[in-house]
Design an enzyme around this catalytic site. Structure first.
Site, short mmCIF file in Angstrom:
data_model
loop_
_atom_site.label_atom_id
_atom_site.label_comp_id
_atom_site.label_asym_id
_atom_site.label_seq_id
_atom_site.Cartn_x
_atom_site.Cartn_y
_atom_site.Cartn_z
N GLY A 220 51.65 -12.13 80.19
CA GLY A 220 51.20 -13.27 80.99
C GLY A 220 50.51 -14.27 80.09
CB SER A 221 48.42 -17.16 80.91
OG SER A 221 47.42 -16.55 81.68
CB THR A 222 46.45 -17.01 75.93
OG1 THR A 222 47.71 -16.96 75.24
CG2 THR A 222 45.33 -16.69 74.94
CB THR A 224 45.60 -13.66 82.67
OG1 THR A 224 45.75 -14.89 83.35
CG2 THR A 224 45.39 -12.56 83.69
N GLY A 225 45.13 -12.65 79.68
CA GLY A 225 45.16 -11.55 78.71
C GLY A 225 43.77 -11.26 78.15
CD GLU A 242 54.31 -8.86 73.39
OE1 GLU A 242 54.31 -10.02 72.96
OE2 GLU A 242 54.45 -7.87 72.63
CB CYS A 276 56.67 -16.10 76.38
SG CYS A 276 57.90 -14.83 76.11
P1 NAD Z 1 49.38 -15.03 84.47
O1 NAD Z 1 48.54 -14.63 83.32
O2 NAD Z 1 48.84 -16.00 85.44
O3 NAD Z 1 49.80 -13.75 85.32
C1 NAD Z 1 50.49 -12.65 84.75
C2 NAD Z 1 50.28 -11.42 85.62
O4 NAD Z 1 48.90 -11.02 85.57
C3 NAD Z 1 50.59 -11.61 87.11
O5 NAD Z 1 51.20 -10.43 87.59
C4 NAD Z 1 49.18 -11.79 87.73
O6 NAD Z 1 49.14 -11.42 89.08
C5 NAD Z 1 48.38 -10.82 86.88
N1 NAD Z 1 46.93 -11.09 86.80
C6 NAD Z 1 46.28 -12.25 87.05
N2 NAD Z 1 44.96 -12.10 86.80
C7 NAD Z 1 44.78 -10.82 86.37
C8 NAD Z 1 43.64 -10.06 85.92
N3 NAD Z 1 42.43 -10.61 85.87
N4 NAD Z 1 43.85 -8.78 85.54
C9 NAD Z 1 45.07 -8.23 85.56
N5 NAD Z 1 46.18 -8.90 85.98
C10 NAD Z 1 46.03 -10.18 86.37
O7 NAD Z 1 50.75 -15.55 83.83
P2 NAD Z 1 51.98 -16.24 84.57
O8 NAD Z 1 51.54 -17.62 84.97
O9 NAD Z 1 52.53 -15.31 85.60
O10 NAD Z 1 53.07 -16.33 83.40
C11 NAD Z 1 53.15 -17.41 82.51
C12 NAD Z 1 52.51 -17.07 81.18
O11 NAD Z 1 53.02 -15.84 80.70
C13 NAD Z 1 52.80 -18.08 80.10
O12 NAD Z 1 51.64 -18.33 79.33
C14 NAD Z 1 53.84 -17.38 79.21
O13 NAD Z 1 53.90 -17.83 77.89
C15 NAD Z 1 53.37 -15.98 79.32
N6 NAD Z 1 54.46 -15.04 79.01
C16 NAD Z 1 54.40 -14.35 77.82
C17 NAD Z 1 55.44 -13.52 77.47
C18 NAD Z 1 55.42 -12.74 76.18
O14 NAD Z 1 56.16 -11.77 76.07
N7 NAD Z 1 54.61 -13.11 75.22
C19 NAD Z 1 56.54 -13.38 78.32
C20 NAD Z 1 56.57 -14.10 79.50
C21 NAD Z 1 55.50 -14.93 79.84
#
Ligand code: NAD
Length: 475
Positions: A220-222, A224-225, A242, A276
């Site tokens: 997901g996003s940096t 949230t990561g 990731e 991503c």
């Molecule tokens: P996001 O971080 O908003 O959400 C990702 C997931 O995390 C969702 O399932 C969400 O419900 C969950 N989440 C949200 N808050 C959380 C928390 N506090 N604890 C645990 N889980 C939580 O990301 P998004 O908007 O769904 O996706 C887009 C982003 O993901 C972009 O920045 C993109 O670059 C990145 N991405 C990275 C990769 C990679 O492999 N590096 C692949 C695909 C997408």
């Protein structure tokens, strides 16, 4: 009432509450997903924990068999899965079929061949020293909305092939295809090994914070990561992250534009830029700058953008309202800058009137660093093309970002391009392509693009604890 159920301990489970999933092509309701209660979450983790007691001792052969059975189920149901994927995610029919057939179906089958074997580090008259990789336990797999099924399968397969069990949570924006997968694989996976639960925003932190989770595999996003990693620190849960990217493609003056313009376009705009490892900045040498801009603008003008219900559509909408608003605010800044003479839109950029989160592929020329479009990860169908003249300087400009996911160099001189690519501060560096990911090649983000590795044996090791068995033979 939802048509979709969660998979918990081998049973399909409804929830008392549901939430709406929106079709981004027309903003109608695509379906209702179960809102997992705390009791549902606890049950899923507890079933996974119970299943781990035996699954941890399964052989590679048993694990591979289960994964191949999942691959077959995906292939056999590819039409239904890809239609559902288009409906909730917005991607065109051909892109949804590709995600289901290749990323998920072929991907699962291929991963059945990737295993970890014990290593003997020493074996002499006195000692035998063995290195083992023991499964960590219950994995929380957290998935974003851009490739819901493709990314989920990578995590499920890694858990299966290491002897871990898993509780998988899709994004609240795209849970339906993943829930359908759970229904379809229910009878080919040992009970409790794979559990799938859905819910809105609060479920992610609850799942990753659950005390019986041993490992978090997050995509997901940096931002949230970082929160996931903070939460994991309390009980030293292992994490693989990731995260986002701002990949640069450096185009040298000797590029064969006829051949490479289309791959460059696809590298930026596939999945409407919501990838991503999409190209998010192109640095083009001044000698070919205008020709490249014109070639990409021409391709952009020919692409058909529309709902997946139209088989002619090549690119779909932005996936959700929040992301669309973000992309549109970046576009508003681009337009304001253009009025001041900083940058010009050479393709797309028109405001969509009507329903749905559409933006035609938008190309912005004559921009440079210092604006959101170049410095941030926009994650939508809008691409800056930046002029450069000096290779040393452009390597620094490409690297001057906190991200480090992928990068590429494009040139007819493959040796020179590979040398430049090796100096990119990114987990993947490609030559004359962008991206190219397979289950057999490690995928890792440098800097703020991630931590740890997915795919390859290295990805399997992330779900395992090293154990050394050191035997003194003199009994
Ligand atoms: P996001 O971080 O908003 O959400 C990702 C997931 O995390 C969702 O399932 C969400 O419900 C969950 N989440 C949200 N808050 C959380 C928390 N506090 N604890 C645990 N889980 C939580 O990301 P998004 O908007 O769904 O996706 C887009 C982003 O993901 C972009 O920045 C993109 O670059 C990145 N991405 C990275 C990769 C990679 O492999 N590096 C692949 C695909 C997408």
């Amino acid at each position: 009432m939802s048509d979709f159920k969660m998979l918990i301990g081998g049973n399909l489970v409804a929830a008392e509450q549901t939430f709406e999933v929106i079709n981004p092509a027309d903003e109608s309701v695509a379906g209702y997903a179960p809102e997992a209660s705390d009791a549902n979450l606890d049950a899923a983790v507890s079933c996974a924990k119970q299943a781990f007691l035996t699954w941890r001792y399964s052989s590679n052969e048993e694990r591979g068999k289960v994964l191949k059975a999942i691959a077959k189920v995906i292939k056999d149901n590819a039409v239904e899965l890809s239609e559902l994927l288009s409906l909730e995610q917005g991607k065109s029919q051909s892109q949804a079929q590709r995600e289901v057939q290749q990323m998920a179906g072929d991907g699962a089958a291929a991963r059945a061949a990737i295993t970890l074997e014990p290593e003997v580090l020493q074996d002499d008259e006195q000692f035998r020293v063995e290195l083992h990789h023991r499964p960590l336990g219950v994995v929380a797999a957290i998935v974003p909305w851009n490739f819901p099924l493709g990314i989920a399968i990578g995590k499920l397969a890694t858990a299966i092939m290491t002897g871990c069990t898993v509780v998988l949570k899709p994004s609240p924006f795209t849970p339906l295809t993943t829930l359908k997968l759970g229904e379809l694989i229910k009878d080919v996976v040992p009970k409790g090994v794979i559990n799938i639960i859905s819910g809105s925003d609060s479920l992610g932190p609850k799942l990753s914070g659950h005390p019986d989770i041993a490992k978090i595999s997050f995509t997901g996003s940096t931002e949230t990561g970082k929160r996931v990693m903070q939460g994991a620190a309390a009980d030293l849960k292992r994490v693989t992250l990731e995260l986002g990217g701002n990949d640069a493609a450096i185009v040298l003056q000797d590029i064969d534009l006829q051949k490479m313009a289309y791959p460059l376009f696809l590298g930026a705009f596939i999945n409407s830029g919501q990838t991503c490892v999409a190209i998010k900045r192109i640095y083009a040498h001044e000698a070919i700058y205008d020709d490249l801009v014109n070639a990409l603008a021409f391709i952009a003008s020919q692409v058909k953008v529309g709902p997946a219900s139209d088989p002619e559509s090549q690119l779909g909408p932005v996936q959700n309202r929040m992301q669309y608003d973000k992309v549109m605010s970046v576009l508003a800044e681009v337009k304001a800058n253009a009025e001041k003479g900083e940058g010009r839109i050479v393709a797309g950029g028109e405001t969509h009137t009507g329903k749905g989160f559409f933006l035609k592929p938008t190309i912005v020329a004559d921009v440079k660093e210092g604006c959101r479009l170049v410095d941030e990860e926009t994650f939508g169908p809008i691409l800056p093309i930046i002029r450069f003249s000096d290779v040393e300087e452009v390597i620094q400009r490409a690297n001057s970002t906190s991200y480090g996911l992928g990068g590429s160099v494009w040139s007819s001189d493959v040796t020179k391009a590979a040398e430049i690519a090796s100096r990119l501060e990114s987990g993947s560096a490609w030559v004359n392509q962008h991206p190219n990911l397979t289950p057999f090649v490690p995928f890792a983000g440098a800097k703020h693009s991630g931590m740890g590795v997915e795919s390859h044996q290295m990805g399997l090791k992330e779900y395992c604890q090293v154990q050394v068995v050191n035997i003194a033979k003199s009994a």
